[in-house]
Every structure is written in C-alpha cells, then in structure tokens.
Design an enzyme around this catalytic site. Structure first.
Site, PDB file in Angstrom:
ATOM      1  N   ASP A  67      36.460 -10.823  32.377  1.00 23.35           N
ATOM      2  CA  ASP A  67      35.471 -11.580  33.144  1.00 23.35           C
ATOM      3  C   ASP A  67      34.081 -11.350  32.563  1.00 23.35           C
ATOM      4  O   ASP A  67      33.888 -10.509  31.690  1.00 23.35           O
ATOM      5  CB  ASP A  67      35.529 -11.213  34.631  1.00 23.35           C
ATOM      6  CG  ASP A  67      35.731  -9.713  34.863  1.00 23.35           C
ATOM      7  OD1 ASP A  67      35.389  -8.922  33.956  1.00 23.35           O
ATOM      8  OD2 ASP A  67      36.222  -9.336  35.929  1.00 23.35           O
ATOM      9  N   ASP A 136      37.546  -4.613  47.832  1.00 20.40           N
ATOM     10  CA  ASP A 136      38.031  -5.744  48.638  1.00 20.40           C
ATOM     11  C   ASP A 136      39.351  -6.315  48.102  1.00 20.40           C
ATOM     12  O   ASP A 136      39.792  -7.372  48.529  1.00 20.40           O
ATOM     13  CB  ASP A 136      36.963  -6.854  48.696  1.00 20.40           C
ATOM     14  CG  ASP A 136      36.629  -7.442  47.323  1.00 20.40           C
ATOM     15  OD1 ASP A 136      37.261  -7.034  46.310  1.00 20.40           O
ATOM     16  OD2 ASP A 136      35.750  -8.321  47.257  1.00 20.40           O
ATOM     17  N   HIS A 138      39.978  -7.282  44.958  1.00 19.67           N
ATOM     18  CA  HIS A 138      39.911  -8.262  43.851  1.00 19.67           C
ATOM     19  C   HIS A 138      40.491  -7.696  42.555  1.00 19.67           C
ATOM     20  O   HIS A 138      40.499  -6.492  42.330  1.00 19.67           O
ATOM     21  CB  HIS A 138      38.482  -8.797  43.641  1.00 19.67           C
ATOM     22  CG  HIS A 138      37.487  -7.829  43.089  1.00 19.67           C
ATOM     23  ND1 HIS A 138      36.197  -7.716  43.582  1.00 19.67           N
ATOM     24  CD2 HIS A 138      37.547  -6.932  42.072  1.00 19.67           C
ATOM     25  CE1 HIS A 138      35.541  -6.806  42.880  1.00 19.67           C
ATOM     26  NE2 HIS A 138      36.338  -6.313  41.969  1.00 19.67           N
ATOM     27  N   GLU A 143      37.945 -12.972  43.953  1.00 20.30           N
ATOM     28  CA  GLU A 143      37.635 -12.385  45.251  1.00 20.30           C
ATOM     29  C   GLU A 143      38.674 -12.834  46.278  1.00 20.30           C
ATOM     30  O   GLU A 143      39.476 -13.736  46.000  1.00 20.30           O
ATOM     31  CB  GLU A 143      36.216 -12.821  45.660  1.00 20.30           C
ATOM     32  CG  GLU A 143      35.115 -12.324  44.725  1.00 20.30           C
ATOM     33  CD  GLU A 143      34.796 -10.823  44.876  1.00 20.30           C
ATOM     34  OE1 GLU A 143      35.692 -10.030  45.255  1.00 20.30           O
ATOM     35  OE2 GLU A 143      33.639 -10.443  44.589  1.00 20.30           O
TER      36      GLU A 143
END
Ligand code: F6R
Length: 260
Positions: A67, A136, A138, A143
């Site tokens: 990413d 979270d 991811h 996400e």
C-alpha cells in the site's frame, strides 16, 4: 490457516525470515510482497543479517509494496516507497529496478491503482505476501467493511488508523487521509500469505480474524479463505485466542517447522 505462537517479536522475525530464505533458495527471483509499519521490522533486520553473513542470496529477489499514502511529496521519508527502499530494498543490496509500487502522486490516482493491480499480475503474481494487522482488523489499508473481493484502489483511512500511524509523523494532521491499497481480492491471489502480529494491542483483532466468522467488518478474517495462510503471533498477540493451546500443540507436533 496455520497459527504459530512464538515467544516474542524477535523469534517471529527469525521464523519468517527463515521461510523467506527457503523461498528464495527454491525460487531466487520470487516476488516478495512487503508490509510497512513497525511489526515487520524484525523480519527485515533478520533478512539483512542473513544477506550480510552469506546465509541468504537475495540478489535476484523482487519486492513489491502492499500500500501507499496518497499525496505525500515524492521522497517523503514516511511514504511507503521510501520506507520499503530504506528498510528492505537497500539492506538486501537490491536496487529500485527490482521494486514495484503504486504511484501515490499520480494525477489520476484511481488509474494508478488499477495499473498497479495489473503490474502485479504481469509480474507473475506475488509469491509470499507479508501482512500486518491494524487494531481495527485491517490488512493492507482495507479498512473494516472493505469488500472481500476488492481490487487495488483508493481507500480512506479510519480515524483509528490515522491515530495509530500518527507516531510516524509530527502530528495526526500530517497523516494522509487517503491511500492506495492492494484490495483483499488482490491480496488473496498471493501464493502464500504470512500475517505477523505482535503485542497486546493486536490481541483482539487477531482473535476476531482467526476464530471469528469470515466478515468484511474484520478484513483480516479473509485469510480464512486462503489455502496457504500463516498467522504468526507472539504470546501477547495470542492472549485472546481460545484455541491457543491447540495451536501450540499442533506447532510442537509438526516436524521440520522451519518451513511455514
Ligand atoms: C502497512 C499496512 C498496515 C499495517 C498495520 C499494522 O503497509 O498495510 O496494514 O501492517 O497497520 O501496522 P503496525 O505494524 O505498525 O502495527
């Protein structure tokens, strides 16, 4: 999925670096997908050490990014291109020629994301993709509630992820809102997925991803769909796993576990 519980981050780094060494011995020009952030650094340190002392010949390896932030100026020290060049490409004695990444500064970011997805396929696909996990849940920057079939594209970071990543910048205001990330569908095309999580802060996300249901709300649970996915966790990140003893027994009973 194989769940491997190791004592600490340094043991995790050694184990995964050994698996990458095996891969590059079998396939010297393997395409290695790397993650950024703090978690994989022990892997990169061990790989660099292996190159220095001659245990690893990485000279034909190819490296690709998972990413990238959108809009950081070229050469910004926290752009993931800069981080991967600094932490992986240079220590392994490679050059930018062996490196693939998305262009977070393209005039048309959506087209750059699609082009990167295509470039990965044209390079023959990723042999081993390293992954971290967000608090979270991811993976990459997919996400919660990212499509499990998603391709490389632009995503907006959650506030939690920007808070988590603010430590790399002077303030949270400098953390970009947008990123290009390999999609979950793209990530699942890699031949081997290796997710590393260390520390108590990751324990809940790990438990949900490994023992919870497959759910877009927990993107890392998508690893349950992959035929060759390895999750390496230290004791702290394993602390909420109900099946931890089973995973330990399985690992202890498996001969020649150097090969993940
Ligand atoms: C980074 C990435 C992220 C991180 C995750 C964990 O390229 O894709 O998914 O792996 O945010 O980051 P650390 O390791 O810093 O806790």
């Amino acid at each position: 999925m194989e769940i491997v519980i190791v004592p600490d981050a340094s043991a995790a780094g050694e184990l995964i670096a050994a698996a990458i060494t095996d891969l590059l011995t079998d396939k010297p020009d393997a395409l290695l997908g790397v993650a950024t952030g703090s978690t994989p650094l022990p892997i990169y340190r061990s790989l660099a050490e292996r190159v220095r002392d001659g245990r690893l010949d990485a000279s034909r390896a190819r490296i690709c990014q998972l990413d990238e932030y959108v809009g950081l100026p070229a050469g910004h020290p926290e752009s993931y291109r800069s981080v991967v060049l600094r932490e992986v490409v240079e220590p392994l004695g490679l050059t930018e020629d062996s490196f693939l990444g998305p262009d977070g500064n393209a005039a048309d970011v959506a087209a750059a994301a699609t082009a990167y997805d295509r470039a990965l396929a044209e390079a023959g696909g990723v042999d081993l993709q390293l992954l971290g996990i967000g608090t979270d849940g991811h993976i990459g920057f997919n996400e919660p509630c990212s499509s499990l079939a998603s391709r490389t594209r632009i995503k907006t970071l959650t506030r939690q992820t920007r808070v988590d990543n603010a430590r790399f910048f002077d303030s949270i205001d400098q953390v970009p809102h947008h990123v290009i990330t390999q999609g979950i569908g793209t990530i699942l095309e890699a031949r081997h997925l290796v997710l590393l999580a260390t520390g108590e802060a990751k324990a809940e996300a790990v438990a949900l991803a490994v023992e919870g249901p497959l759910a877009a709300a927990v993107p890392a649970s998508a690893l349950q769909l992959h035929p060759h996915a390895t999750v390496v966790v230290d004791e702290a990140a394993a602390s909420r796993l109900k099946l931890a003893d089973y995973f330990r027994d399985t690992y202890a009973a498996k001969p020649a576990w150097q090969k993940l």
